[in-house]
Design a protein around this motif. Sequence first.
Motif, PDB file in Angstrom:
ATOM      1  N   VAL A   1       3.916  10.010  -9.814  1.00 24.67           N
ATOM      2  CA  VAL A   1       3.565   9.955 -11.229  1.00 24.67           C
ATOM      3  C   VAL A   1       2.307  10.763 -11.558  1.00 24.67           C
ATOM      4  O   VAL A   1       2.200  11.307 -12.661  1.00 24.67           O
ATOM      5  N   TYR A   2       1.380  10.890 -10.628  1.00 23.06           N
ATOM      6  CA  TYR A   2       0.112  11.548 -10.941  1.00 23.06           C
ATOM      7  C   TYR A   2      -0.243  12.726 -10.025  1.00 23.06           C
ATOM      8  O   TYR A   2      -0.628  13.785 -10.501  1.00 23.06           O
ATOM      9  N   TYR A   3      -0.139  12.537  -8.747  1.00 23.54           N
ATOM     10  CA  TYR A   3      -0.755  13.460  -7.784  1.00 23.54           C
ATOM     11  C   TYR A   3      -0.261  14.904  -7.875  1.00 23.54           C
ATOM     12  O   TYR A   3      -1.061  15.827  -7.890  1.00 23.54           O
ATOM     13  N   TYR A   4       1.030  15.117  -7.929  1.00 24.24           N
ATOM     14  CA  TYR A   4       1.554  16.472  -7.871  1.00 24.24           C
ATOM     15  C   TYR A   4       1.429  17.234  -9.188  1.00 24.24           C
ATOM     16  O   TYR A   4       1.479  18.451  -9.213  1.00 24.24           O
ATOM     17  N   TYR A   5       1.266  16.542 -10.294  1.00 17.39           N
ATOM     18  CA  TYR A   5       1.201  17.206 -11.594  1.00 17.39           C
ATOM     19  C   TYR A   5      -0.153  17.866 -11.823  1.00 17.39           C
ATOM     20  O   TYR A   5      -1.186  17.320 -11.460  1.00 17.39           O
ATOM     21  N   GLU A   6      -0.092  19.034 -12.434  1.00 20.46           N
ATOM     22  CA  GLU A   6      -1.300  19.754 -12.832  1.00 20.46           C
ATOM     23  C   GLU A   6      -1.138  20.183 -14.277  1.00 20.46           C
ATOM     24  O   GLU A   6      -0.030  20.478 -14.735  1.00 20.46           O
ATOM     25  N   THR A   7      -2.246  20.232 -14.997  1.00 18.96           N
ATOM     26  CA  THR A   7      -2.222  20.726 -16.360  1.00 18.96           C
ATOM     27  C   THR A   7      -2.052  22.240 -16.315  1.00 18.96           C
ATOM     28  O   THR A   7      -2.694  22.922 -15.513  1.00 18.96           O
ATOM     29  N   VAL A   8      -1.176  22.759 -17.158  1.00 19.41           N
ATOM     30  CA  VAL A   8      -0.958  24.205 -17.249  1.00 19.41           C
ATOM     31  C   VAL A   8      -1.920  24.755 -18.285  1.00 19.41           C
ATOM     32  O   VAL A   8      -1.961  24.274 -19.425  1.00 19.41           O
TER      33      VAL A   8
ATOM     34  N   ILE B   1       0.838  -1.207   0.000  1.00 19.82           N
ATOM     35  CA  ILE B   1       0.000   0.000   0.000  1.00 19.82           C
ATOM     36  C   ILE B   1       0.871   1.254   0.000  1.00 19.82           C
ATOM     37  O   ILE B   1       0.623   2.185  -0.760  1.00 19.82           O
ATOM     38  N   PHE B   2       1.900   1.256   0.820  1.00 22.25           N
ATOM     39  CA  PHE B   2       2.809   2.407   0.868  1.00 22.25           C
ATOM     40  C   PHE B   2       3.480   2.617  -0.498  1.00 22.25           C
ATOM     41  O   PHE B   2       3.565   3.734  -0.997  1.00 22.25           O
ATOM     42  N   GLY B   3       3.947   1.536  -1.107  1.00 25.86           N
ATOM     43  CA  GLY B   3       4.576   1.627  -2.429  1.00 25.86           C
ATOM     44  C   GLY B   3       3.619   2.174  -3.467  1.00 25.86           C
ATOM     45  O   GLY B   3       3.993   3.003  -4.305  1.00 25.86           O
ATOM     46  N   ALA B   4       2.368   1.735  -3.445  1.00 20.56           N
ATOM     47  CA  ALA B   4       1.369   2.220  -4.389  1.00 20.56           C
ATOM     48  C   ALA B   4       1.095   3.712  -4.182  1.00 20.56           C
ATOM     49  O   ALA B   4       0.963   4.464  -5.152  1.00 20.56           O
ATOM     50  N   VAL B   5       1.034   4.141  -2.940  1.00 22.66           N
ATOM     51  CA  VAL B   5       0.802   5.568  -2.646  1.00 22.66           C
ATOM     52  C   VAL B   5       1.981   6.405  -3.124  1.00 22.66           C
ATOM     53  O   VAL B   5       1.803   7.457  -3.742  1.00 22.66           O
ATOM     54  N   VAL B   6       3.196   5.966  -2.861  1.00 20.27           N
ATOM     55  CA  VAL B   6       4.383   6.698  -3.312  1.00 20.27           C
ATOM     56  C   VAL B   6       4.407   6.780  -4.835  1.00 20.27           C
ATOM     57  O   VAL B   6       4.641   7.846  -5.413  1.00 20.27           O
ATOM     58  N   TYR B   7       4.136   5.665  -5.510  1.00 20.00           N
ATOM     59  CA  TYR B   7       4.099   5.653  -6.977  1.00 20.00           C
ATOM     60  C   TYR B   7       3.060   6.652  -7.492  1.00 20.00           C
ATOM     61  O   TYR B   7       3.339   7.458  -8.379  1.00 20.00           O
ATOM     62  N   TYR B   8       1.855   6.590  -6.943  1.00 17.93           N
ATOM     63  CA  TYR B   8       0.782   7.485  -7.385  1.00 17.93           C
ATOM     64  C   TYR B   8       1.161   8.951  -7.182  1.00 17.93           C
ATOM     65  O   TYR B   8       0.958   9.780  -8.077  1.00 17.93           O
ATOM     66  N   THR B   9       1.728   9.290  -6.046  1.00 15.69           N
ATOM     67  CA  THR B   9       2.060  10.695  -5.794  1.00 15.69           C
ATOM     68  C   THR B   9       3.160  11.185  -6.731  1.00 15.69           C
ATOM     69  O   THR B   9       3.122  12.320  -7.195  1.00 15.69           O
TER      70      THR B   9
ATOM     71  N   ALA C   1      19.759  18.518 -21.703  1.00 16.63           N
ATOM     72  CA  ALA C   1      19.201  17.206 -22.017  1.00 16.63           C
ATOM     73  C   ALA C   1      17.841  17.095 -21.335  1.00 16.63           C
ATOM     74  O   ALA C   1      17.727  17.381 -20.140  1.00 16.63           O
ATOM     75  N   PRO C   2      16.822  16.705 -22.086  1.00 17.89           N
ATOM     76  CA  PRO C   2      15.483  16.638 -21.477  1.00 17.89           C
ATOM     77  C   PRO C   2      15.399  15.541 -20.417  1.00 17.89           C
ATOM     78  O   PRO C   2      16.041  14.502 -20.522  1.00 17.89           O
ATOM     79  N   ARG C   3      14.614  15.829 -19.399  1.00 24.23           N
ATOM     80  CA  ARG C   3      14.360  14.848 -18.349  1.00 24.23           C
ATOM     81  C   ARG C   3      13.048  14.128 -18.671  1.00 24.23           C
ATOM     82  O   ARG C   3      12.178  14.671 -19.334  1.00 24.23           O
ATOM     83  N   ASN C   4      12.909  12.939 -18.169  1.00 26.56           N
ATOM     84  CA  ASN C   4      11.711  12.152 -18.428  1.00 26.56           C
ATOM     85  C   ASN C   4      10.472  12.833 -17.891  1.00 26.56           C
ATOM     86  O   ASN C   4      10.500  13.474 -16.834  1.00 26.56           O
ATOM     87  N   ALA C   5       9.389  12.658 -18.616  1.00 22.30           N
ATOM     88  CA  ALA C   5       8.068  13.100 -18.176  1.00 22.30           C
ATOM     89  C   ALA C   5       7.280  11.849 -17.805  1.00 22.30           C
ATOM     90  O   ALA C   5       7.650  10.737 -18.189  1.00 22.30           O
ATOM     91  N   PRO C   6       6.188  12.005 -17.068  1.00 20.48           N
ATOM     92  CA  PRO C   6       5.360  10.828 -16.777  1.00 20.48           C
ATOM     93  C   PRO C   6       4.886  10.187 -18.088  1.00 20.48           C
ATOM     94  O   PRO C   6       4.648  10.884 -19.080  1.00 20.48           O
TER      95      PRO C   6
END
Length: 172
Positions: free
Chosen positions: A26-33, A16-24, A95-100
């Motif tokens: 890859v998804y949680y902090y990002y917002e569409t500009v 559960i902890f691993g899933a929460v860390v992964y979600y935050t 050099a570009p960094r990876n995006a989700p």
Amino acid sequence: MSGKLLSLAIVAVALIFGAVVYYTQVYYYYETVEADGSTDVMLTSLATGEPEAIAYDGFTAIDATSSPIRYRACFTTPLSIPMLTETYEMYEGSAPRNAPDWFSCFDAAAIGAQIEAGTAHVFTSQRNIEYGIDRVVAITDGGQGYVWEEINDCGDKAYDGTPLGENCPERD
């Protein structure tokens, strides 16, 4: 029996902890500009040293408040590479960094390969958009553009604790 239950509980909590860390991450902090339609893509002019808006279309971007280098954007432009290289400041060593993975228009490996092959050119968008962070723009020969942020020399020094030196601006 209690050892098995304890082991199962530890594994469940870890999953559960691993899933929460992964979600935050890859998804949680990002917002569409939200695009403003005029100043989303800017390049630094060789003549003035100031960022100027360029013509673009199809702008899409994401950002996150969790890190100053999570900004990514994609767009197209009708401007030619010869005109851009004569008018705007080039940016070296980027050099570009990876995006989700879900932000599919931004493939850092493909962009990096185009830069290395000379079919994409990297320009300075804005220096010190945040202290120690430069925004850069890569534009391909076909007019596809990408935006991301780089840690500059002053940022490297500030974040690792070495003395900033005379070439670095004052921190706010």
